[in-house]
Design a protein around this motif. Structure first.
Motif, PDB file in Angstrom:
ATOM      1  N   SER A  63       0.816  -1.224   0.000  1.00 14.21           N
ATOM      2  CA  SER A  63       0.000   0.000   0.000  1.00 14.21           C
ATOM      3  C   SER A  63       0.849   1.274   0.000  1.00 14.21           C
ATOM      4  O   SER A  63       0.308   2.377   0.017  1.00 14.21           O
ATOM      5  CB  SER A  63      -0.918   0.012   1.230  1.00 14.21           C
ATOM      6  N   SER A  64       2.172   1.129  -0.047  1.00 13.93           N
ATOM      7  CA  SER A  64       3.003   2.333   0.066  1.00 13.93           C
ATOM      8  C   SER A  64       3.067   3.110  -1.250  1.00 13.93           C
ATOM      9  O   SER A  64       3.146   2.524  -2.331  1.00 13.93           O
ATOM     10  CB  SER A  64       4.423   1.962   0.503  1.00 13.93           C
ATOM     11  N   ASP A  65       3.027   4.427  -1.149  1.00 17.83           N
ATOM     12  CA  ASP A  65       3.153   5.274  -2.339  1.00 17.83           C
ATOM     13  C   ASP A  65       4.546   5.154  -2.952  1.00 17.83           C
ATOM     14  O   ASP A  65       4.724   5.264  -4.164  1.00 17.83           O
ATOM     15  CB  ASP A  65       2.905   6.748  -1.966  1.00 17.83           C
ATOM     16  N   GLU A  66       5.542   4.936  -2.085  1.00 18.27           N
ATOM     17  CA  GLU A  66       6.940   4.877  -2.555  1.00 18.27           C
ATOM     18  C   GLU A  66       7.184   3.780  -3.592  1.00 18.27           C
ATOM     19  O   GLU A  66       8.036   3.916  -4.455  1.00 18.27           O
ATOM     20  CB  GLU A  66       7.907   4.638  -1.391  1.00 18.27           C
ATOM     21  N   LEU A  67       6.405   2.707  -3.473  1.00 18.23           N
ATOM     22  CA  LEU A  67       6.576   1.584  -4.390  1.00 18.23           C
ATOM     23  C   LEU A  67       6.510   2.038  -5.850  1.00 18.23           C
ATOM     24  O   LEU A  67       7.149   1.473  -6.721  1.00 18.23           O
ATOM     25  CB  LEU A  67       5.478   0.540  -4.101  1.00 18.23           C
ATOM     26  N   TRP A  68       5.723   3.084  -6.094  1.00 15.37           N
ATOM     27  CA  TRP A  68       5.496   3.535  -7.473  1.00 15.37           C
ATOM     28  C   TRP A  68       6.446   4.657  -7.887  1.00 15.37           C
ATOM     29  O   TRP A  68       6.330   5.210  -8.976  1.00 15.37           O
ATOM     30  CB  TRP A  68       4.026   3.974  -7.611  1.00 15.37           C
ATOM     31  N   LEU A  69       7.390   4.998  -7.028  1.00 12.93           N
ATOM     32  CA  LEU A  69       8.308   6.099  -7.340  1.00 12.93           C
ATOM     33  C   LEU A  69       9.589   5.613  -8.025  1.00 12.93           C
ATOM     34  O   LEU A  69      10.415   6.413  -8.440  1.00 12.93           O
ATOM     35  CB  LEU A  69       8.664   6.867  -6.059  1.00 12.93           C
ATOM     36  N   CYS A  70       9.756   4.313  -8.126  1.00 11.48           N
ATOM     37  CA  CYS A  70      10.915   3.749  -8.842  1.00 11.48           C
ATOM     38  C   CYS A  70      10.707   3.966 -10.339  1.00 11.48           C
ATOM     39  O   CYS A  70       9.623   3.725 -10.865  1.00 11.48           O
ATOM     40  CB  CYS A  70      11.005   2.258  -8.528  1.00 11.48           C
TER      41      CYS A  70
END
Ligand code: SF4
Ligand code: SF4
Length: 177
Positions: A63-70
């Motif tokens: 559920s983390s937003d960071e996952l999609w920042l890669c």
């Protein structure tokens, strides 16, 4: 099932089990985070994400937003002294997150362009101009030039339920909501 096993099992058929098993040997040195170009500008912390996966923190990771920042630049992949296949592990975690409805809006938007145009990033006037300067045809020989091929992509999207995964509305040709 432990989250780490789920990640390895999910990525294994596509990337190979040996490739995915590298997740287990992370020694938390931080070289991935230290070299991550996205991490300089955003909240993504690759080492932390790997540690969270190893600690079975499934919900937090998915559920983390960071996952999609890669940006999948593969810098961490090349820098890792333990040969942990970090980028491919991140992509696999995203696949799991996508299936569970956590797909980021920005990624759903790019996916909708694939259905609408055949490209995640469709051509624009600036690119057309650059192509002309390089002596290339203004329109590349892709779905931009071959509209019938776009129909094939749209059929694939329906048959694989990719359209449902991203919540695509065929009437408005946009994302729902
Ligand atoms: S560089 Fe490799 S070993 Fe070091 S923290 Fe990142 S994934 Fe783990
Ligand atoms: S692949 Fe992703 S996590 Fe790895 S360095 Fe590039 S942006 Fe960072």
């Amino acid at each position: 099932m432990e989250f780490v096993d789920e990640i390895i099992e999910t990525g294994g058929p596509i990337l190979g089990s040996e490739h995915m098993e590298t997740l287990r040997v992370c020694m938390q040195c931080g070289k991935c985070t230290g070299g991550c170009p996205s991490g300089r500008l955003t909240a993504i912390r690759t080492r932390k994400m790997i540690l969270s996966a190893l600690l079975n923190m499934r919900d937090e990771v998915l559920s983390s937003d960071e996952l999609w920042l890669c940006t999948t630049c593969y810098t961490c992949y090349e820098r890792c002294p333990r040969n942990v296949k970090v980028t491919d592990i991140t992509r696999t975690i995203r696949n799991i997150a996508g299936r569970e409805g956590y797909l980021a809006k920005s990624h759903r938007m790019a996916a909708s362009y694939v259905i609408k145009t055949g490209h995640g990033v469709p051509i624009n006037d600036a690119v057309k101009e650059s192509r002309k300067k390089l002596g290339l045809s203004e329109i590349p020989p892709t779905t931009h030039a071959y509209k019938d091929a776009l129909k094939g992509i749209q059929t694939l999207a329906k048959k694989t339920k990719f359209d449902e995964l991203i919540d695509f509305d065929w009437e408005t040709m946009n994302l729902k909501e």
